[in-house]
Design a protein around this motif. Structure first.
Motif, PDB file in Angstrom:
ATOM      1  N   THR A   1       6.128  20.373  60.745  1.00 49.55           N
ATOM      2  CA  THR A   1       7.103  19.237  60.071  1.00 49.55           C
ATOM      3  C   THR A   1       7.699  20.098  58.673  1.00 49.55           C
ATOM      4  O   THR A   1       9.243  20.093  58.400  1.00 49.55           O
ATOM      5  N   LEU A   2       7.167  20.365  57.584  1.00 50.34           N
ATOM      6  CA  LEU A   2       7.005  20.930  56.997  1.00 50.34           C
ATOM      7  C   LEU A   2       8.204  22.241  56.682  1.00 50.34           C
ATOM      8  O   LEU A   2       9.243  22.181  55.879  1.00 50.34           O
ATOM      9  N   ALA A   3       8.105  23.078  56.960  1.00 48.86           N
ATOM     10  CA  ALA A   3       8.501  23.912  57.798  1.00 48.86           C
ATOM     11  C   ALA A   3      10.332  24.082  58.402  1.00 48.86           C
ATOM     12  O   ALA A   3      11.563  23.965  57.988  1.00 48.86           O
ATOM     13  N   LYS A   4      10.459  22.617  58.956  1.00 46.27           N
ATOM     14  CA  LYS A   4      11.806  21.748  59.674  1.00 46.27           C
ATOM     15  C   LYS A   4      11.962  21.167  58.551  1.00 46.27           C
ATOM     16  O   LYS A   4      13.850  21.311  58.582  1.00 46.27           O
ATOM     17  N   LEU A   5      11.449  20.509  57.564  1.00 41.87           N
ATOM     18  CA  LEU A   5      12.093  20.323  56.549  1.00 41.87           C
ATOM     19  C   LEU A   5      12.914  21.135  55.663  1.00 41.87           C
ATOM     20  O   LEU A   5      13.868  21.039  54.792  1.00 41.87           O
ATOM     21  N   ARG A   6      13.093  21.385  55.102  1.00 39.42           N
ATOM     22  CA  ARG A   6      12.534  22.764  54.450  1.00 39.42           C
ATOM     23  C   ARG A   6      13.944  23.674  54.595  1.00 39.42           C
ATOM     24  O   ARG A   6      14.376  23.838  53.462  1.00 39.42           O
ATOM     25  N   THR A   7      13.666  23.622  55.889  1.00 36.21           N
ATOM     26  CA  THR A   7      14.676  24.082  56.354  1.00 36.21           C
ATOM     27  C   THR A   7      15.893  23.683  56.663  1.00 36.21           C
ATOM     28  O   THR A   7      17.508  24.639  56.162  1.00 36.21           O
ATOM     29  N   GLY A   8      15.797  22.067  56.707  1.00 33.44           N
ATOM     30  CA  GLY A   8      16.848  21.910  56.188  1.00 33.44           C
ATOM     31  C   GLY A   8      17.247  21.636  55.048  1.00 33.44           C
ATOM     32  O   GLY A   8      18.279  21.048  54.994  1.00 33.44           O
ATOM     33  N   LEU A   9      16.766  21.168  53.563  1.00 30.87           N
ATOM     34  CA  LEU A   9      17.277  21.450  52.398  1.00 30.87           C
ATOM     35  C   LEU A   9      17.920  22.901  52.245  1.00 30.87           C
ATOM     36  O   LEU A   9      18.855  22.537  51.488  1.00 30.87           O
TER      37      LEU A   9
ATOM     38  N   ALA B   1      17.294  14.047  49.123  1.00 24.29           N
ATOM     39  CA  ALA B   1      17.784  14.995  49.942  1.00 24.29           C
ATOM     40  C   ALA B   1      17.326  14.808  51.680  1.00 24.29           C
ATOM     41  O   ALA B   1      18.337  14.941  52.296  1.00 24.29           O
ATOM     42  N   LEU B   2      15.737  14.425  51.604  1.00 20.01           N
ATOM     43  CA  LEU B   2      15.181  14.020  52.876  1.00 20.01           C
ATOM     44  C   LEU B   2      14.600  13.113  53.382  1.00 20.01           C
ATOM     45  O   LEU B   2      14.937  13.373  54.702  1.00 20.01           O
ATOM     46  N   ALA B   3      16.160  11.817  53.365  1.00 19.34           N
ATOM     47  CA  ALA B   3      15.891  10.578  53.955  1.00 19.34           C
ATOM     48  C   ALA B   3      16.701  11.162  55.333  1.00 19.34           C
ATOM     49  O   ALA B   3      16.591  10.656  56.508  1.00 19.34           O
ATOM     50  N   PRO B   4      17.996  11.937  55.500  1.00 16.15           N
ATOM     51  CA  PRO B   4      18.810  12.025  56.376  1.00 16.15           C
ATOM     52  C   PRO B   4      17.436  12.995  57.159  1.00 16.15           C
ATOM     53  O   PRO B   4      17.316  12.615  58.725  1.00 16.15           O
ATOM     54  N   LEU B   5      16.681  13.481  57.053  1.00 18.09           N
ATOM     55  CA  LEU B   5      16.455  14.785  57.616  1.00 18.09           C
ATOM     56  C   LEU B   5      14.956  14.334  58.457  1.00 18.09           C
ATOM     57  O   LEU B   5      14.481  14.559  59.216  1.00 18.09           O
ATOM     58  N   LEU B   6      14.409  13.249  57.865  1.00 21.18           N
ATOM     59  CA  LEU B   6      13.647  12.294  58.132  1.00 21.18           C
ATOM     60  C   LEU B   6      13.356  11.759  59.424  1.00 21.18           C
ATOM     61  O   LEU B   6      12.595  11.955  59.725  1.00 21.18           O
ATOM     62  N   ALA B   7      14.841  11.477  59.438  1.00 18.80           N
ATOM     63  CA  ALA B   7      15.373  10.065  60.623  1.00 18.80           C
ATOM     64  C   ALA B   7      15.665  11.113  61.829  1.00 18.80           C
ATOM     65  O   ALA B   7      15.615  10.962  62.760  1.00 18.80           O
ATOM     66  N   GLN B   8      15.720  12.162  61.792  1.00 26.57           N
ATOM     67  CA  GLN B   8      15.776  13.449  62.316  1.00 26.57           C
ATOM     68  C   GLN B   8      14.610  14.256  63.628  1.00 26.57           C
ATOM     69  O   GLN B   8      14.057  14.051  64.515  1.00 26.57           O
ATOM     70  N   LEU B   9      13.460  13.714  62.940  1.00 25.44           N
ATOM     71  CA  LEU B   9      12.098  13.590  62.788  1.00 25.44           C
ATOM     72  C   LEU B   9      11.376  12.843  64.007  1.00 25.44           C
ATOM     73  O   LEU B   9      12.286  11.884  64.444  1.00 25.44           O
ATOM     74  N   ASP B  10      10.403  12.983  64.954  1.00 29.07           N
ATOM     75  CA  ASP B  10      10.286  12.571  65.887  1.00 29.07           C
ATOM     76  C   ASP B  10       8.996  11.481  65.650  1.00 29.07           C
ATOM     77  O   ASP B  10       8.945  11.413  64.335  1.00 29.07           O
ATOM     78  N   GLU B  11       8.840  10.903  65.825  1.00 23.07           N
ATOM     79  CA  GLU B  11       7.687   9.110  65.324  1.00 23.07           C
ATOM     80  C   GLU B  11       6.569   9.859  64.868  1.00 23.07           C
ATOM     81  O   GLU B  11       5.727   9.065  64.352  1.00 23.07           O
ATOM     82  N   ARG B  12       5.848  10.383  65.778  1.00 25.28           N
ATOM     83  CA  ARG B  12       4.347  11.374  65.509  1.00 25.28           C
ATOM     84  C   ARG B  12       4.858  12.334  63.797  1.00 25.28           C
ATOM     85  O   ARG B  12       3.957  12.034  63.272  1.00 25.28           O
ATOM     86  N   GLU B  13       5.634  12.620  63.863  1.00 23.65           N
ATOM     87  CA  GLU B  13       6.157  13.800  62.948  1.00 23.65           C
ATOM     88  C   GLU B  13       6.534  12.990  61.858  1.00 23.65           C
ATOM     89  O   GLU B  13       5.728  13.110  60.133  1.00 23.65           O
ATOM     90  N   ARG B  14       6.919  11.580  61.820  1.00 25.46           N
ATOM     91  CA  ARG B  14       7.179  11.177  60.338  1.00 25.46           C
ATOM     92  C   ARG B  14       5.945  10.276  60.038  1.00 25.46           C
ATOM     93  O   ARG B  14       6.074   9.700  59.567  1.00 25.46           O
ATOM     94  N   ARG B  15       4.707  10.138  61.183  1.00 25.42           N
ATOM     95  CA  ARG B  15       4.168   9.451  61.064  1.00 25.42           C
ATOM     96  C   ARG B  15       3.141  10.862  60.134  1.00 25.42           C
ATOM     97  O   ARG B  15       2.005   9.662  59.080  1.00 25.42           O
ATOM     98  N   ILE B  16       2.870  11.709  60.576  1.00 25.72           N
ATOM     99  CA  ILE B  16       1.887  12.599  59.971  1.00 25.72           C
ATOM    100  C   ILE B  16       1.987  12.397  58.295  1.00 25.72           C
ATOM    101  O   ILE B  16       1.374  12.442  57.806  1.00 25.72           O
ATOM    102  N   ILE B  17       3.645  12.593  58.049  1.00 25.69           N
ATOM    103  CA  ILE B  17       3.977  12.492  56.716  1.00 25.69           C
ATOM    104  C   ILE B  17       3.938  11.285  56.347  1.00 25.69           C
ATOM    105  O   ILE B  17       3.254  11.709  54.755  1.00 25.69           O
ATOM    106  N   ALA B  18       3.853  10.524  56.928  1.00 23.27           N
ATOM    107  CA  ALA B  18       4.134   8.858  56.523  1.00 23.27           C
ATOM    108  C   ALA B  18       2.318   9.810  55.411  1.00 23.27           C
ATOM    109  O   ALA B  18       2.269   9.013  53.823  1.00 23.27           O
ATOM    110  N   MET B  19       1.754   9.410  56.473  1.00 21.67           N
ATOM    111  CA  MET B  19       0.157   9.760  55.909  1.00 21.67           C
ATOM    112  C   MET B  19      -0.739  10.416  54.907  1.00 21.67           C
ATOM    113  O   MET B  19      -1.306  10.036  54.618  1.00 21.67           O
ATOM    114  N   ARG B  20       0.027  11.657  55.643  1.00 21.75           N
ATOM    115  CA  ARG B  20      -0.735  12.495  54.548  1.00 21.75           C
ATOM    116  C   ARG B  20       0.483  12.620  53.349  1.00 21.75           C
ATOM    117  O   ARG B  20      -0.844  12.759  51.591  1.00 21.75           O
TER     118      ARG B  20
END
Length: 301
Positions: free
Chosen positions: A289-297, A242-261
């Motif tokens: 970023t997490l709030a944005k993903l939670r809202t999308g879900l 379910a997160l895959a399409p939402l992660l694609a909507q994040l900018d590069e730095r937001e995706r990087r932070i999520i990947a590292m964390r």
């Protein structure tokens, strides 16, 4: 028919002999009373059916006389249902009883729709109705999963072929023998055999080993006992999908932070050092970023 027709007013006209000493009254409509219509010989049943159909056409529907004539026609022609049911004799005794009941429904439909003006024997008219009802019953209730009609019919043909071989051999026929007998390819026969697995669904209460003598360590265990338990990790898999399409909507730095964390499991301080920003800034970015993903879900739930 001796002893079955209690009086035959209107029956002798149809060439049916009156039993000696028969003197009990007929119905008010002139129809003979039959003690057991199911025991009438087939030839006499045909003649009597014609007589009852003649009266049925002029009797008022819903009256006792109409019901008597209709019910008697059913009893007189039950042999047609048994004849049709014989085509499915490879099935079990219990299922045969269901077949006869369903076939009787087809017989009743044929009686309600038959007209003497058709100038066709009732048996010729009724058998397609009976077979149609039986086949509909199999189509609607017998298959545990949806199987194409072609494969449903192939299963029946394979069963008949196996029955044929059972009468001439003490072993199960091979796929090659079945294919030759049915004039099909081996692939088609295999497809039919595989499809037959969808005919019935096994119960979860069935023992894991039907031949178990009760002495083994697994004695008394059913399929339900050995099924796996719910895997909590499956929820994580569903969330990732379910997160895959939402992660694609994040900018590069937001995706990087999520990947590292969550991918590399780095601390906020380590992420900050990697990106050249403070730990506090990482915390704010991560929370946003997490709030944005939670809202999308939640919006897609």
């Amino acid at each position: 028919m001796a002893g079955l027709i209690t009086r035959t007013t209107g029956v002798e006209e149809h060439g049916i002999a009156q039993p000696a000493g028969a003197c009990a009254p007929v119905t008010a409509e002139g129809l003979p009373r039959l003690e057991d219509a199911s025991k009438v010989a087939p030839k006499d049943a045909r003649e009597l059916s014609r007589l009852f159909f003649e009266r049925l056409q002029v009797l008022e529907e819903g009256t006792h006389a109409h019901q008597y004539a209709r019910n008697t026609l059913v009893e007189l022609n039950l042999s047609l249902v048994r004849f049709a049911a014989n085509r499915f004799r490879h099935r079990g005794v219990e299922e045969r009883e269901d077949i006869i009941q369903v076939g009787t429904i087809g017989l009743i439909k044929a009686i309600d729709r038959f007209e003497l003006s058709r100038e066709v024997e009732f048996a010729t008219f009724a058998v397609p109705y009976i077979l149609g009802e039986i086949k509909r019953f199999f189509r609607d209730t017998s298959w545990a999963v949806h199987v194409p009609r072609r494969l449903q019919e192939l299963r029946v043909e394979i069963a008949k072929a196996k029955e044929h071989f059972a009468g001439t051999s003490e072993r199960e026929p091979t796929v090659r023998e079945l294919a030759a007998h049915l004039r099909l390819t081996e692939e088609e026969v295999i497809e039919g055999i595989v499809a037959s697995n969808g005919y019935t669904a096994g119960s979860l209460d069935m023992p894991t080993d039907p031949a178990d003598d009760g002495q083994s360590a697994h004695s008394g265990r059913s399929y339900a006992d050995v099924l796996g338990e719910p895997d909590p990790a499956m929820e994580a898999v569903e969330n990732l999908h379910a997160l895959a399409p939402l992660l694609a909507q994040l900018d590069e730095r937001e995706r990087r932070i999520i990947a590292m964390r969550f991918g590399e499991e780095l601390t906020q301080s380590q992420i900050g050092a990697e990106l050249g920003i403070s730990q506090m800034h990482v915390s704010r970015l991560l929370s946003r970023t997490l709030a944005k993903l939670r809202t999308g879900l939640l919006s897609n739930a």
